[in-house]
Design a protein around this motif. Structure first.
Motif, short mmCIF file in Angstrom:
data_model
loop_
_atom_site.label_atom_id
_atom_site.label_comp_id
_atom_site.label_asym_id
_atom_site.label_seq_id
_atom_site.Cartn_x
_atom_site.Cartn_y
_atom_site.Cartn_z
N LEU A 97 -3.16 -3.78 -5.04
CA LEU A 97 -3.25 -1.98 -4.52
C LEU A 97 -5.02 -2.01 -5.03
CD1 LEU A 97 0.66 -0.47 -5.80
CD2 LEU A 97 -0.80 -1.00 -4.04
N GLY A 118 2.69 1.27 -3.32
CA GLY A 118 1.45 1.98 -4.49
C GLY A 118 1.77 3.78 -4.18
N MET A 156 -0.81 -4.81 -9.11
CA MET A 156 -1.69 -3.82 -9.62
C MET A 156 -3.00 -4.16 -9.11
SD MET A 156 0.05 -1.34 -10.59
CE MET A 156 -1.21 -0.08 -11.80
N ARG A 169 -5.81 7.09 -7.63
CA ARG A 169 -6.28 5.97 -6.84
C ARG A 169 -8.13 5.49 -7.33
NH1 ARG A 169 -4.17 5.48 -1.70
NH2 ARG A 169 -6.42 4.99 -0.31
N THR A 192 -0.50 4.22 -13.52
CA THR A 192 -0.36 4.96 -12.20
C THR A 192 1.05 5.12 -11.89
OG1 THR A 192 -1.74 3.26 -11.84
CG2 THR A 192 0.12 2.87 -10.64
N LEU A 252 5.83 -1.99 -10.78
CA LEU A 252 5.02 -2.72 -10.09
C LEU A 252 4.56 -3.69 -10.95
CD1 LEU A 252 3.00 0.02 -8.13
CD2 LEU A 252 4.29 -2.02 -7.07
N ASP A 278 0.62 -1.59 0.57
CA ASP A 278 -0.04 -0.09 0.40
C ASP A 278 1.00 1.36 -0.21
OD1 ASP A 278 -2.17 -1.44 0.10
OD2 ASP A 278 -2.69 -1.14 2.04
#
Length: 672
Positions: free
Chosen positions: A378, A31, A375, A487, A523, A370, A28
């Motif tokens: 997240l 990310g 992904m 987000r 992202t 990532l 978390d």
């Protein structure tokens, strides 16, 4: 007698009962940093350095190291041996004077004069009294203690523990020490000439191994340990004042009542400096405390400070290729205690798990990225946050129920608490068989476990073509809207890709130009430090997406914090002007109305409280019977996901979700 068991600390490696590292917390945090513009490698380093509410990071350990170092310097000084010698000298002189006062001969008077005229310097006084014939046995004993103390302290500087080992030593014990030093210097001189052999080292250890409890396996290990200690002793001398150094050098000649010891130690220091020049022989420290340290303890303190400095370098992780596995956890345990060692070991395991778990992958250029697995993880976390926000408003059901009323997709997934979908019996039984065999059981005798259960997935009866347009202009970064925007996109992507797989989502970022992006690109998108809000280009791409899926219901979601200030010209270049050029407005409106003719259900999400922007977006929304939502940044994800689900409810596919009640407005948005 009944058998008895005793329990102690597990010493066979990592604690098998220790809880697993919290990868979810780490992921978390990583990310968030990636969405803020960091590379995954930088984000991982930042997390490990800073830590979180659940895990102390390297910075906390570094602070402990620095506090420990400062405490040692503030608590101690290096005057301990000199003060002890001065005290013994004063006591010896006082005892001698008492005895001389009782003696009535002329020699006693001359001795009194000699005592009265002793130099003020303890070193000079000890040298002056080296040939003095003591009349007091107590005084003679204290003076001999000075010479013995000096010898043991000087040896303790080079061989830790020697001060205690030689307490109450005999002349024969001292002779054995002298023989060891002579043999050691001979061995080191052979090494400097390249003439030493393994047999030479073995012979030396057979003869003098008692002086080396660390039991080195070869000469290099012995050299490393001794050079570190000798370098610390030299740094201790460097840290003294010139007066202290001069006193100590003069006193050293009185060690054990003979200058031979100091000669051997000086030769040893020279050999070690020649064979290990890379050690820090020239450093110094500023001790400012009141607690005096002797030569051996002071050298140990300088070694501890060197260990703390090495730990600082390891914890800093600034060296190219640095890894947390480089950190000496045993040294942290020794210097900072068990709790700090547990933190360090946990961080090492976290780094190892992040690299080996599949959450991070190497790109073609060698950089970390990532992975799709990361992904998804997240996205799940963000979608849970969105569900929690939405449920807290009106008691909605969990997002897992999305799609439950539709047709089966043919896919299945692991059962989760709250699921009401029918079991996929084939997959459930298969899982039970595989688990039973893996556990060594007989597959003919099955016992279902909750972990075996999989449920069938369903999808909505009507497909949707969803275009999420997100503003990527410079103002989004400047107003701290960059990460909430990402987000939001990730949460919506997770919802559609896992619960509405029949829907078609396209993510479009629009700054000076617009661009279709996959979720990984969006992202990891770095901030655009140039101006321009080309909504016209973004709508062009959205309408192309809608036309590719003519049987799907178009859903248009636009997140922006500014009016359109750019449009796409016929040659493919972007035209920018501020205030917005009339042509930019006209082309944007034309493309928005084209989306309306395609049947797109349109929602604008206004970020910020600019009243001019609000009026402009209201005008645009009225043209296509759309809505304007003005969420707080923390509610942006809930607003966008709720709008998407509300759009599906309006065209009649999800009668039991209840999202339309929430979306219908609770003073949370304003619409036309």
């Amino acid at each position: 007698m009944s058998p008895r068991s005793t329990y102690g600390r597990y010493a066979g490696g990592p604690d098998p009962l220790a809880p697993p590292v919290d990868l979810a917390d780490a992921l978390d945090a990583i990310g968030e940093e990636v969405m803020a513009g960091y590379s995954p490698e930088q984000a991982m380093r930042e997390y490990l350095q800073r830590g979180s509410d659940k895990q102390r990071g390297l910075d906390d350990l570094m602070r402990q190291v620095q506090e420990k170092r400062a405490e040692m310097l503030a608590k101690h000084n290096l005057n301990g041996t000199l003060e002890q010698i001065k005290q013994l000298l004063d006591e010896a002189v006082l005892d001698e004077r008492k005895q001389l006062a009782r003696d009535l001969d002329d020699d006693a008077r001359f001795a009194e004069m000699r005592m009265e005229n002793l130099p003020s310097s303890p070193a000079a006084a000890v040298s002056e009294l080296s040939d003095y014939q003591w009349r007091s046995s107590d005084a003679r004993e204290k003076f001999e203690q000075i010479k013995d103390l000096l010898g043991r302290e000087l040896l303790d500087q080079r061989f830790a523990g020697m001060k205690q080992a030689l307490e109450n030593a005999t002349d024969a014990d001292r002779e054995r020490v002298g023989e060891m030093l002579r043999d050691l210097n001979e061995l080191l001189e052979k090494r400097s000439l390249g003439e030493d052999t393994d047999a030479d080292f073995a012979e030396f250890m057979d003869k003098h191994g008692e002086f080396f409890p660390e039991n080195p396996s070869n000469l290099d290990e012995l050299l490393d340990a001794m050079a570190q200690r000798a370098a610390a002793a030299q740094r201790m001398l460097n840290s003294m004042t010139p007066e202290q150094r001069e006193e100590l050098m003069q006193l050293s000649q009185q060690a054990f009542g003979s200058p031979e010891l100091m000669d051997q130690l000086s030769q040893l220091d020279a050999n070690l400096q020649m064979l290990r020049p890379g050690e820090d022989w020239g450093g110094s420290e500023q001790f400012e405390g009141e607690q005096g340290l002797g030569l051996g303890d002071g050298t140990g303190a300088l070694q501890d400070i060197a260990d703390l400095d090495r730990l600082s370098e390891q914890l800093d992780q600034q060296r190219s290729g640095a890894r947390l596995d480089d950190i000496d956890v045993d040294a942290i345990n020794r210097m900072l205690g068990e709790e700090a060692a547990v933190d360090a070991r946990t961080l090492q395991e976290l780094e190892r798990a992040l690299r080996e778990s599949g959450y991070l992958k190497r790109g073609s250029d060698g950089s970390l990225r990532l992975s799709p697995k990361a992904m998804r993880q997240l996205g799940k976390a963000l979608l849970r946050d969105v569900a929690k926000q939405m449920s807290s408003r009106t008691g909605q059901r969990d997002l897992r129920r999305a799609g439950a009323a539709g047709e089966r997709t043919g896919a299945s997934r692991e059962w989760q608490f709250g699921d009401t979908e029918p079991w996929d019996v084939t997959r459930t039984i298969t899982n039970a068989v595989q688990r039973t065999v893996a556990d060594g059981g007989d597959p003919r005798w099955l016992r279902l476990d909750i972990r075996d259960v999989e449920v069938t997935e369903t999808e909505a009866r009507t497909q949707a073509a969803v275009a999420l347009l997100v503003d990527t202009s410079y103002s989004m970064i400047r107003a701290d809207r960059w990460v909430p925007m990402k987000r939001t996109a990730l949460a919506l992507h997770q919802l559609i890709s896992t619960r509405f797989r029949g829907d078609h989502l396209q993510l479009i970022g629009f700054g000076r130009h617009a661009e279709v992006m996959d979720i990984e690109e969006l992202t990891a998108l770095e901030g655009m430090h140039f101006k321009g809000t080309n909504l016209h280009h973004g709508l062009l791409l959205a309408n192309r997406h809608f036309r590719k899926h003519p049987s799907a219901q178009p859903v248009l979601l636009i997140v922006t914090d500014g009016e359109p200030t750019a449009h796409l010209e016929r040659d493919g270049n972007s035209f920018f002007d501020y205030p917005p050029h009339p042509m930019t407005i006209a082309l944007t409106v034309r493309e928005l109305e084209a989306a309306g003719r395609l049947g797109a259900q349109t929602t604008f999400f206004q970020l910020g409280d600019d009243p001019g922007l609000g009026r402009f977006l209201q005008d645009l929304a009225r043209r296509v019977e759309g809505r304007v939502v003005t969420p707080d940044l923390d509610d942006l994800g809930s607003a966008v996901v709720g709008s998407y689900l509300g759009s599906r409810t309006r065209f009649g596919d999800e009668p039991d979700l209840g999202w339309s009640d929430w979306y219908g407005g609770r003073g949370f948005w304003s619409g036309s």
